[in-house]
Design a protein around this motif. Structure first.
Motif, PDB file in Angstrom:
ATOM      1  N   UNK A   1     -10.508   3.100  -4.248  1.00  0.00           N
ATOM      2  CA  UNK A   1      -9.464   2.208  -4.731  1.00  0.00           C
ATOM      3  C   UNK A   1      -8.248   2.322  -3.829  1.00  0.00           C
ATOM      4  N   UNK A   2      -7.634   1.191  -3.523  1.00  0.00           N
ATOM      5  CA  UNK A   2      -6.361   1.234  -2.806  1.00  0.00           C
ATOM      6  C   UNK A   2      -5.267   1.610  -3.800  1.00  0.00           C
ATOM      7  N   UNK A   3      -4.271   2.348  -3.324  1.00  0.00           N
ATOM      8  CA  UNK A   3      -3.149   2.721  -4.196  1.00  0.00           C
ATOM      9  C   UNK A   3      -1.917   1.920  -3.776  1.00  0.00           C
ATOM     10  N   UNK A   4      -1.145   1.478  -4.767  1.00  0.00           N
ATOM     11  CA  UNK A   4      -0.041   0.555  -4.480  1.00  0.00           C
ATOM     12  C   UNK A   4       1.303   1.041  -4.989  1.00  0.00           C
ATOM     13  N   UNK A   5       2.341   0.582  -4.302  1.00  0.00           N
ATOM     14  CA  UNK A   5       3.713   0.652  -4.797  1.00  0.00           C
ATOM     15  C   UNK A   5       4.038  -0.747  -5.334  1.00  0.00           C
ATOM     16  N   UNK A   6       4.667  -0.808  -6.486  1.00  0.00           N
ATOM     17  CA  UNK A   6       5.053  -2.098  -7.054  1.00  0.00           C
ATOM     18  C   UNK A   6       6.573  -2.258  -6.973  1.00  0.00           C
ATOM     19  N   UNK A   7       6.980  -3.331  -6.341  1.00  0.00           N
ATOM     20  CA  UNK A   7       8.406  -3.652  -6.244  1.00  0.00           C
ATOM     21  C   UNK A   7       8.693  -4.749  -7.268  1.00  0.00           C
ATOM     22  N   UNK A   8       9.685  -4.506  -8.110  1.00  0.00           N
ATOM     23  CA  UNK A   8      10.008  -5.469  -9.166  1.00  0.00           C
ATOM     24  C   UNK A   8      11.484  -5.841  -9.077  1.00  0.00           C
TER      25      UNK A   8
ATOM     26  N   UNK B   1       0.829  -1.213   0.000  1.00  0.00           N
ATOM     27  CA  UNK B   1       0.000   0.000   0.000  1.00  0.00           C
ATOM     28  C   UNK B   1       0.862   1.262   0.000  1.00  0.00           C
ATOM     29  N   UNK B   2       0.371   2.280  -0.696  1.00  0.00           N
ATOM     30  CA  UNK B   2       1.075   3.582  -0.654  1.00  0.00           C
ATOM     31  C   UNK B   2       0.653   4.293   0.611  1.00  0.00           C
TER      32      UNK B   2
ATOM     33  N   UNK C   1      -5.728   5.715  -0.301  1.00  0.00           N
ATOM     34  CA  UNK C   1      -7.030   5.492  -0.934  1.00  0.00           C
ATOM     35  C   UNK C   1      -7.258   6.528  -2.034  1.00  0.00           C
ATOM     36  N   UNK C   2      -7.746   6.070  -3.187  1.00  0.00           N
ATOM     37  CA  UNK C   2      -8.130   6.994  -4.261  1.00  0.00           C
ATOM     38  C   UNK C   2      -9.647   6.933  -4.352  1.00  0.00           C
ATOM     39  N   UNK C   3     -10.281   8.071  -4.146  1.00  0.00           N
ATOM     40  CA  UNK C   3     -11.744   8.093  -4.088  1.00  0.00           C
ATOM     41  C   UNK C   3     -12.281   8.734  -5.364  1.00  0.00           C
ATOM     42  N   UNK C   4     -13.176   8.026  -6.053  1.00  0.00           N
ATOM     43  CA  UNK C   4     -13.726   8.545  -7.313  1.00  0.00           C
ATOM     44  C   UNK C   4     -15.239   8.622  -7.210  1.00  0.00           C
TER      45      UNK C   4
END
Ligand SMILES: O=C(O)C(=O)C[C@]1(C(=O)O)C=C[C@@H](O)C=C1
Length: 413
Positions: free
Chosen positions: A360-367, A341-342, A347-350
């Motif tokens: 929507x939950x907002x994420x960090x992606x680790x690659x 989670x960021x 949370x992104x609210x639309x």
């Protein structure tokens, strides 16, 4: 209030020479790869010579009290243990003679203070992390830390030269805490090391496993021995590390409590091995990351892995797929993907006026991907990824651990 690494950055950004050198370096290395240059630049401010570095150390020393108060999850106990004053004096002494330029052969820099490489790990002697530290740096002085965050801090504050921390296990999965800490701190991944984890059930001498009412250990170790624990029908209790659990039983003379830990922990804390090899799968492997204040220069003459973290610019159908196609199109193998989670934008609210409010939950992606940042295809892949990423950070480009895994032997002894 500023943290020590923020203070260091601030001090260095005023230094024209440092900036100029970083820019020179970017000319050689970048070839369009801004992310990597940013990462090398951040090494430059840390390696910019005695004045700057000692300034950072002094600032950190002065602010030490503040840092301790500010970091809510850090216990003061550990900071006392590390004996700041003498260590800072040592560090300062060494800095005066630092040879600074980064070199192509800078894969595993020796310590700059003339003594053995100090490697921070979480736990007490006998922990698997200590074993990983000594596998990664065979002649090192392993420095025990209470918590993962303290191991990060030990390196940032020049109390240790490296940290070795677990990041994932073949049975228990990712160590989420360390993913989050990688983002919150400014250390660089300079290597990885994998070890076979062979768990034992330990108890006081003379105790039988049927007498045990509870078993204590690190949460990952408890998870890795699920079957054995269910069969025993005992209560489980999580503690900071496996060897610490063994030590606790000895210190408190607990006859009804067992620990899951290594054979070496049994030896160190005078316990019996009541059962051997109790992990759910014999091929139980933990991957550890080696962390340093400075990144290493990536090479192409041996297999390299690169770790990055990014957030998507726009969350829309196919956005992640499109972002990751940057690697697939160049035949770059992804070895790991983790989302967290960021914290700053959970949370992104639309508003959808017809139906209500979508959250929507907002994420960090680790690659992690199998390529070196010295390769053009990796630089181009990151260039393309940048088009989809609102945030992108290079965590490190480092040699892959190609050594055979100890076959879950009792190598921890
Ligand atoms: O407690 C220890 O001995 C550790 O080194 C920690 C740790 C972990 O965090 O995953 C490391 C390896 C094993 O997977 C179990 C525990």
């Amino acid at each position: 209030m500023l943290r020590s690494d923020d203070m260091a950055l601030q001090g260095c950004s005023n230094d024209g020479a440092v900036t100029a050198r970083a820019m020179d370096l970017s000319g050689v290395l970048s070839n369009g790869d801004l992310a990597y240059v940013a990462c090398v630049q951040s090494a430059e401010w840390q390696s910019a010579g005695p004045t700057l570095s000692s300034q950072c150390v002094r600032q950190a020393e002065k602010e030490n009290g503040m840092i301790v108060n500010q970091q809510d999850e850090i216990s003061n106990r550990k900071l006392e243990k590390l004996d700041y004053d003498s260590t800072f004096r040592e560090t300062f002494k060494g800095l005066v003679t630092l040879p600074k330029p980064l070199s192509i052969s800078d894969l595993a820099k020796p310590p700059t203070h003339g003594s053995r490489l100090k490697v921070a790990y979480q736990g007490v002697p006998g922990a698997y992390s200590e074993l990983a530290a000594t596998k990664a740096y065979p002649d090192c002085e392993a420095v025990p830390c209470d918590q993962f965050e303290e191991a990060f801090q030990a390196v940032e504050l020049w109390l240790s030269d490296r940290a070795v921390l677990p990041i994932e296990n073949s049975l228990g999965g990712s160590i989420h805490r360390n993913y989050d800490l990688l983002l919150r701190h400014r250390l660089h991944i300079v290597g990885e090391v994998q070890i076979g984890v062979h768990h034992c059930l330990l108890g006081l001498p003379g105790v039988k496993k049927e007498q045990l009412k509870r078993v204590i250990s690190h949460p990952q170790a408890l998870a890795q021995c699920e079957h054995t624990l269910s069969k025993l029908g005992v209560a489980r209790e999580a503690v900071d590390d496996t060897a610490g659990a063994a030590q606790y039983i000895t210190d408190n003379n607990l006859h009804d409590t067992g620990a899951i830990a290594s054979a070496r922990a049994a030896e160190l804390y005078g316990l019996d091995i009541l059962a051997d090899g109790i992990q759910d799968d014999s091929g139980n492997v933990t991957r550890f990351l080696m962390l340093a204040r400075e990144p290493i220069i990536p090479r192409t003459d041996r297999p390299f892995k690169t770790s990055i973290v990014f957030a998507l610019e726009m969350e829309q159908p196919g956005a992640l797929f499109k972002a990751l196609s940057a690697f697939a199109l160049r035949d770059i193998n992804l070895t790991k993907i983790e989302s967290r989670p960021q914290r700053n934008r959970p949370l992104r609210v639309v508003d959808d006026f017809n139906h209500g409010v979508a959250k929507y939950f907002a994420y960090m992606f680790y690659i992690d991907f199998e390529a070196s940042m010295a390769e053009r295809r990796a630089q181009n892949a990151l260039g393309q990824l940048q088009e989809f990423a609102g945030f992108l950070r290079m965590l490190g480009s480092y040699p892959m651990d190609m050594t055979p895994i100890d076959p879950a032997s009792r190598s921890a002894s």
